[in-house]
Design a protein around this motif. Structure first.
Motif, short mmCIF file in Angstrom:
data_model
loop_
_atom_site.label_atom_id
_atom_site.label_comp_id
_atom_site.label_asym_id
_atom_site.label_seq_id
_atom_site.Cartn_x
_atom_site.Cartn_y
_atom_site.Cartn_z
N ARG A 232 0.88 -1.23 -0.04
CA ARG A 232 -0.27 -0.15 -0.08
C ARG A 232 0.79 1.15 -0.11
O ARG A 232 0.48 2.35 -0.01
N PHE A 237 4.01 2.06 -9.00
CA PHE A 237 2.70 2.07 -9.20
C PHE A 237 2.49 0.84 -9.86
O PHE A 237 3.14 0.21 -10.82
N THR A 239 -1.56 -0.88 -9.93
CA THR A 239 -2.99 -0.76 -10.25
C THR A 239 -3.91 0.11 -9.49
O THR A 239 -3.17 0.53 -8.47
N LEU A 240 -5.00 0.24 -9.94
CA LEU A 240 -6.02 1.07 -8.92
C LEU A 240 -6.95 -0.22 -8.34
O LEU A 240 -7.53 -1.05 -9.11
N ARG A 251 -3.68 7.97 -0.67
CA ARG A 251 -3.40 7.26 -1.94
C ARG A 251 -4.53 7.18 -2.72
O ARG A 251 -4.85 6.56 -3.95
N HIS A 253 -7.03 8.06 -5.70
CA HIS A 253 -6.78 8.75 -7.18
C HIS A 253 -8.16 9.49 -7.74
O HIS A 253 -9.14 8.68 -7.99
N SER A 256 -9.86 9.15 -11.22
CA SER A 256 -10.73 7.84 -11.57
C SER A 256 -11.64 7.97 -10.53
O SER A 256 -12.91 7.22 -10.81
N ARG A 266 -4.97 3.93 -5.13
CA ARG A 266 -3.56 3.28 -5.93
C ARG A 266 -3.10 2.16 -5.16
O ARG A 266 -2.76 2.09 -3.79
N GLN A 267 -2.85 1.21 -5.81
CA GLN A 267 -2.03 -0.02 -5.33
C GLN A 267 -0.66 -0.15 -5.76
O GLN A 267 -0.39 0.01 -7.10
N TYR A 268 0.47 -0.49 -5.06
CA TYR A 268 1.86 -0.31 -5.54
C TYR A 268 2.30 -1.86 -5.41
O TYR A 268 1.89 -2.58 -4.69
#
Length: 430
Positions: A232, A237, A239-240, A251, A253, A256, A266-268
């Motif tokens: 997290r 980066f 995905t979402l 985090r 976005h 979107s 956002r997913q990291y």
């Protein structure tokens, strides 16, 4: 008078034409020709004398001595013996006449094997000429030894194949070849050899053991490589995802979220700095036996293969050399050729100093040594490691039980049997 004085040097030069460059050139040219002819004659004489073996030289000398004594003393018996010896030499030399230019193919089934595995090879000889080739002998060096094969007469177009096995009881790089064709006489007086096939290197790799997982872990770093583990909070980066309770609102976005009407975050991917350095001490005085040194080489190979498999930047360091192990084959090839360092080379402490000086950005450093290294030497070596690097010491101690101890900030693991390495590393992570 002035005009006459100026003309005198010209007349003087005209009186000595032999000193002009044009006249000196032919002399130098003849000398070069004679030098080339002399060199070719010497090469031919060396080739002729090379076919004589020690027994042939002895018989030649004996024939001459008997002939001289027979002529001086008038003993026809000595002269007859001298003639018989000379005839034997002449007949034996006739066996060297003939064509021996086989088409040779040296093929190793595998050029890389592990200690103890069977290495097989084949030597194929083809007579691609229009005349038969008389029986000959094939000599093929294999490491410090050599193999010999007797080849019978080969008719035009005929093929002979010889299979052979190479012992691989010890780790190392074994040079197979070059193949030489040897022609000789039945009495062993003369021998003519033709070197043909170039040598082939057989790499005998150390034994290794495989174990799952990234056993030493990695250091999360902004300049690292993306991994498959999701996070997290990192800088790569991925995905979402929809917002879940507990997610960091920083985090979110918002673009979107406005487009979908659903709160998106956002997913990291975690990034890992994977500059992995393996330092192998090759000082003889730090190992109790040859088997202990081989165990240390196997430990370095095992942990290096794990690091390469984890897509890390792996470097193998030993006194005077640094190997970029981009893949496992290169790592094991380097370990196959490794040997004890010269006596004047420093041990583990000097190796640690060179790693700190030349490879400062290392994230994980694994030092491999023998059981003869004292606790003070280990402390000095670990103290020289780069700041922020994780340090692990693997001490090879033949037949010892796996053990873990702490020296400074480093984990020191004692391994007595190669198969105990996964268990020993599990203690580090416990």
């Amino acid at each position: 008078m002035a005009t006459q004085a100026l003309r005198e040097p010209s007349a003087s030069v005209a009186q000595h034409p032999a000193t002009s460059p044009a006249s000196a050139a032919p002399t130098a040219g003849w000398r070069d020709v004679l030098a080339v002819i002399g060199e070719r004659v010497m090469q031919r004489l060396r080739a002729i004398f090379a076919v004589f073996r020690a027994a042939a030289w002895i018989l030649c000398g004996l024939s001459i001595v008997l002939w001289v004594l027979g002529m001086l003393w008038g003993w026809w018996e000595l002269i007859v013996v001298a003639l018989v010896v000379a005839i034997v030499l002449a007949v034996s030399a006739l066996f060297l006449i003939g064509r021996t230019t086989y088409n040779i193919v040296l093929d190793l089934a595998r050029t890389r094997v592990v200690v103890g595995e069977r290495a097989m090879g084949a030597l194929t000889l083809i007579n691609d000429g229009e005349r038969a080739i008389l029986p000959s002998r094939i000599v093929m060096p294999v490491g410090s030894g050599r193999g010999e094969f007797a080849v019978s007469r080969l008719a035009p177009g005929e093929t002979s194949e010889e299979l052979f096995a190479i012992p691989t009881h010890r780790r190392g790089v074994v040079q197979v070849g070059p193949v030489s064709i040897v022609r000789g006489d039945p009495f062993g007086l003369f021998e003519r050899a033709h070197r043909r096939e170039e040598p082939v290197d057989l790499f005998v790799h150390p034994r290794t053991v495989r174990f799952p997982g990234q056993s030493l872990g990695f250091v999360r770093d902004l300049e690292g490589l993306p991994a498959t583990d999701l996070s997290r909070d990192d800088v790569s980066f991925h995905t979402l995802n929809e917002y879940q309770p507990g997610d960091d609102l920083r985090r979110v976005h918002w673009r979107s979220t406005a487009r979908t009407g659903t709160l998106m975050v956002r997913q990291y991917e975690e990034t890992r700095r994977s500059h992995f350095v393996i330092g192998l001490s090759t000082s003889r005085r730090e190992y109790g036996s040859e088997e202990e040194f081989e165990l240390a080489v196997s430990l370095a190979g095992s942990i290096g293969l794990r690091a390469v498999h984890d897509s890390g930047h792996v470097q193998l360091r030993f006194p005077g050399h640094t190997v970029e192990a981009a893949h496992g084959k290169r790592l094991l090839d380097a370990l196959a050729a490794i040997d004890y360092a010269p006596a004047r080379t420093g041990g583990l402490t000097a190796l640690a100093h060179s790693i700190a000086a030349q490879l400062p950005p290392s994230s994980v450093v694994v030092l491999v040594c023998g059981a003869e290294v004292s606790a003070e030497q280990l402390r000095q070596a670990c103290a020289r490691m780069p700041q922020g690097s994780r340090v692990l010491v693997l001490a090879a101690h033949e037949a010892a039980a796996p053990a873990l101890r702490q020296i400074a900030d480093a984990d020191v693991v004692t391994v007595g049997v190669l198969e105990d390495l996964p268990l020993a590393l599990a203690k580090v992570l416990a």
